[in-house]
Design an enzyme around this catalytic site. Structure first.
Site, PDB file in Angstrom:
ATOM      1  N   HIS A  69       9.753  71.488 120.485  1.00  0.00           N
ATOM      2  CA  HIS A  69      10.227  72.302 119.368  1.00  0.00           C
ATOM      3  C   HIS A  69       9.374  72.116 118.128  1.00  0.00           C
ATOM      4  O   HIS A  69       8.998  71.009 117.761  1.00  0.00           O
ATOM      5  CB  HIS A  69      11.710  72.057 119.086  1.00  0.00           C
ATOM      6  N   ASP A 186       9.011  64.044 115.322  1.00  0.00           N
ATOM      7  CA  ASP A 186      10.038  64.740 116.087  1.00  0.00           C
ATOM      8  C   ASP A 186      10.044  66.189 115.607  1.00  0.00           C
ATOM      9  O   ASP A 186      10.573  66.478 114.541  1.00  0.00           O
ATOM     10  CB  ASP A 186      11.396  64.063 115.849  1.00  0.00           C
ATOM     11  N   GLU A 220      15.662  74.105 117.572  1.00  0.00           N
ATOM     12  CA  GLU A 220      16.239  72.942 118.236  1.00  0.00           C
ATOM     13  C   GLU A 220      17.048  72.074 117.295  1.00  0.00           C
ATOM     14  O   GLU A 220      18.119  71.574 117.657  1.00  0.00           O
ATOM     15  CB  GLU A 220      15.115  72.112 118.878  1.00  0.00           C
ATOM     16  N   GLU A 221      16.563  71.878 116.073  1.00  0.00           N
ATOM     17  CA  GLU A 221      17.238  70.967 115.146  1.00  0.00           C
ATOM     18  C   GLU A 221      18.621  71.459 114.741  1.00  0.00           C
ATOM     19  O   GLU A 221      19.429  70.680 114.230  1.00  0.00           O
ATOM     20  CB  GLU A 221      16.373  70.736 113.898  1.00  0.00           C
ATOM     21  N   ASP A 241      10.414  65.821 124.120  1.00  0.00           N
ATOM     22  CA  ASP A 241      10.926  65.592 122.774  1.00  0.00           C
ATOM     23  C   ASP A 241      10.486  64.207 122.316  1.00  0.00           C
ATOM     24  O   ASP A 241       9.306  64.005 122.060  1.00  0.00           O
ATOM     25  CB  ASP A 241      12.449  65.757 122.750  1.00  0.00           C
ATOM     26  N   HIS A 321      14.198  60.960 112.366  1.00  0.00           N
ATOM     27  CA  HIS A 321      14.828  61.722 111.287  1.00  0.00           C
ATOM     28  C   HIS A 321      14.656  61.053 109.925  1.00  0.00           C
ATOM     29  O   HIS A 321      15.428  61.308 108.998  1.00  0.00           O
ATOM     30  CB  HIS A 321      16.306  61.996 111.581  1.00  0.00           C
TER      31      HIS A 321
END
Length: 343
Positions: A69, A186, A220-221, A241, A321
């Protein structure tokens, strides 16, 4: 097989420096389209804006789809405040402390870009005696714009309004020891890996046994990236991922991590075993792990009703994150496993 680290780093540096919070991914998608066109790879753009690149194999009925993603965490303008600053609303799930004091960009609907800084409403210890006790919740943060604005009207005259996107400065740093520090590893580490694999397959001239699709997901997030437009003959779906190194985890920043279970439950037993065995047979550095607070595009695909085996792999990304870190070796090990799987 020789893998060219400089090309991997080039792809990674490029995609990390293109702002792409969920919902604002058109620029990075244009970059990916340009790469695919250069490599002469067939692709289509879905109605949602995802990209599906296809490399035809000998068997077109049993297709394998690999996703990564391009969308990242970010924010949107919630309110233009009376003092000219911006209240924000989160895009994606992250701790507000992870963006405190960070530089950002505001992307207006008419294409202007302004810089700013994310601060609390009590940012100075010399002024606010209770600043350390301030709850770190979105309502207590604001964007201070790097323009001479003192009122709501001043800011609106710049063209900034509610609903404009806010992207975070990735602060990309690549060390001589192989570490890569940046926001949004990510999942841009996987995007770089996928682009490298596509280039490798074309340059080496590998025709896979099964038709391979690369699904570049753009939501995706926020949970629905691969919920639609999965190629019809997909029988196996692997989300590329990330792995999550940390206390109590088996993952590392040097290996490809194979996820056996996340918050959605176990991944397909046979497909996961096959990936583990491929790693063993080809001396690929790998770790198997489970992640308690994790979801992927594979889960989104299953929840939307698609019938396919699923697995999840990715480079180990520390401090996910937040301001993240990995080692280029983890990306290389991921590339190795993907290529062996395709072959």
């Amino acid at each position: 097989m020789e893998y060219k680290v400089d090309i991997v780093k080039k792809y990674l540096n490029d995609v990390l420096n293109i702002p792409s919070p969920s919902g604002y991914t058109q620029n990075i998608m244009k970059y990916i389209e340009d790469v695919l066109t250069t490599q002469k790879v067939d692709y289509k753009v879905t109605n949602k804006g995802a990209i599906v690149a296809t490399i035809e194999g000998e068997d077109n009925d049993y297709q394998k789809t690999l996703s990564c993603h391009v969308d990242t965490l970010g924010a949107m303008v919630k309110e233009v405040k009376g003092n000219g600053r911006l209240a924000l609303t989160q895009v994606g799930g992250y701790m507000m402390t992870s963006v405190e004091g960070e530089c950002c960009k505001i992307h207006t609907r008419d294409g202007k870009v302004y810089e700013g800084t994310i601060q609390t409403i009590k940012p100075s210890v010399h002024i606010h005696s209770d600043c350390k006790e301030l709850p770190r919740v979105p309502a207590n943060y604001e964007v201070v714009i790097d323009e001479q604005v003192c009122s709501k009207e001043d800011t609106q005259e710049l063209g900034i309004e509610v609903g404009d996107f806010i992207s975070f400065d990735p602060r990309v740093k690549m060390t001589e020891s192989g570490f890569i520090k940046s926001r949004h590893l990510d999942d841009k580490a996987s995007v770089a890996a996928a682009l490298y694999v596509i280039e490798y397959l074309k340059v080496v001239g590998i025709k896979p046994k099964n038709t391979i699709n690369f699904f570049f997901s753009n939501y995706e997030e926020v949970g629905h990236g691969s919920s639609a437009a999965i190629p019809e003959n997909t029988k196996e779906f692997i989300a590329i991922d990330m792995g999550c190194p940390g206390e109590g985890q088996n993952s590392t920043e040097y290996d490809v991590c194979i996820c056996a279970k996340d918050s959605g439950g176990p991944y397909d037993y046979e497909l996961t075993n096959r990936l583990i065995n491929l790693a063993k047979e080809n001396n690929i550095g790998y770790k198997v792990d489970t992640y308690p607070n994790y979801g992927s595009d594979a889960g989104a695909m299953l929840k939307s009703g698609h019938d396919a085996k699923t697995a999840l792999i990715g480079a180990g990304i520390f401090a996910s994150h937040g301001y993240e870190r990995t080692n280029v070796q983890a990306i290389i090990e991921t590339i190795k496993l993907v290529i062996e799987y395709i072959k």
